[in-house]
Design an enzyme around this catalytic site. Sequence first.
Site, PDB file in Angstrom:
ATOM      1  N   CYS A  35       0.825  -1.215   0.000  1.00  0.00           N
ATOM      2  CA  CYS A  35       0.000   0.000   0.000  1.00  0.00           C
ATOM      3  C   CYS A  35       0.857   1.262   0.000  1.00  0.00           C
ATOM      4  O   CYS A  35       0.355   2.351  -0.270  1.00  0.00           O
ATOM      5  CB  CYS A  35      -0.948   0.012   1.194  1.00  0.00           C
ATOM      6  SG  CYS A  35      -0.082   0.056   2.769  1.00  0.00           S
ATOM      7  N   CYS A 104      -2.630  -2.970   8.526  1.00  0.00           N
ATOM      8  CA  CYS A 104      -2.265  -1.648   9.067  1.00  0.00           C
ATOM      9  C   CYS A 104      -1.850  -1.769  10.531  1.00  0.00           C
ATOM     10  O   CYS A 104      -0.989  -1.019  10.994  1.00  0.00           O
ATOM     11  CB  CYS A 104      -3.423  -0.664   8.953  1.00  0.00           C
ATOM     12  SG  CYS A 104      -4.266  -0.679   7.372  1.00  0.00           S
TER      13      CYS A 104
HETATM   14 FE1  FES Z   1      -1.665  -0.008   4.259  1.00  0.00          FE
HETATM   15 FE2  FES Z   1      -3.306   1.064   5.910  1.00  0.00          FE
HETATM   16  S1  FES Z   1      -3.686   0.608   3.838  1.00  0.00           S
HETATM   17  S2  FES Z   1      -1.247   0.612   6.258  1.00  0.00           S
END
Ligand code: FES
Length: 138
Positions: A35, A104
């Site tokens: 991400c 996360c």
């Molecule tokens: Fe990757 Fe939140 S979407 S840390």
Amino acid sequence: MPVYSEKVMEHFMNPRNVGEIEDADGIGEEGNPVCGDLMTFYIKVKDNRLSDIKFKTFGCGAAIAVSSMVSEMAMGKTLEEARKITPALVAKELEGLPKNKYHCSNLGAQALNKAIDDYLRKQGVKVKTKRRRKDEQE
Ligand code: FES
């Protein structure tokens, strides 16, 4: 869009301990290549306890809420106690995270652990570079 708990929203809107400690005793950075989110923790250590913690997070709402929660959970704790803060515990304190946001919660605990490792290294203690935690969430 993921549905967040009230606690996540509250920490996202009013994150605690945001910032940087210029003369930090330890700094830990963790990112997720998928991400692209990035988290940095700064710690001050006094008498083996975390006397101050600040963080900077470039990431999603959950990552910001996780950083804020980790900083609150770890503040004032001994280094050994702070190491016991797991991603699952953080997610629980946040009253849950959407499934696609579990990863996360890994970042917070890992970044804090790296900051502790950094501190210990500066004290001359040998620490392993990377440890995967048993309860890391996908
Ligand atoms: Fe990757 Fe939140 S979407 S840390």
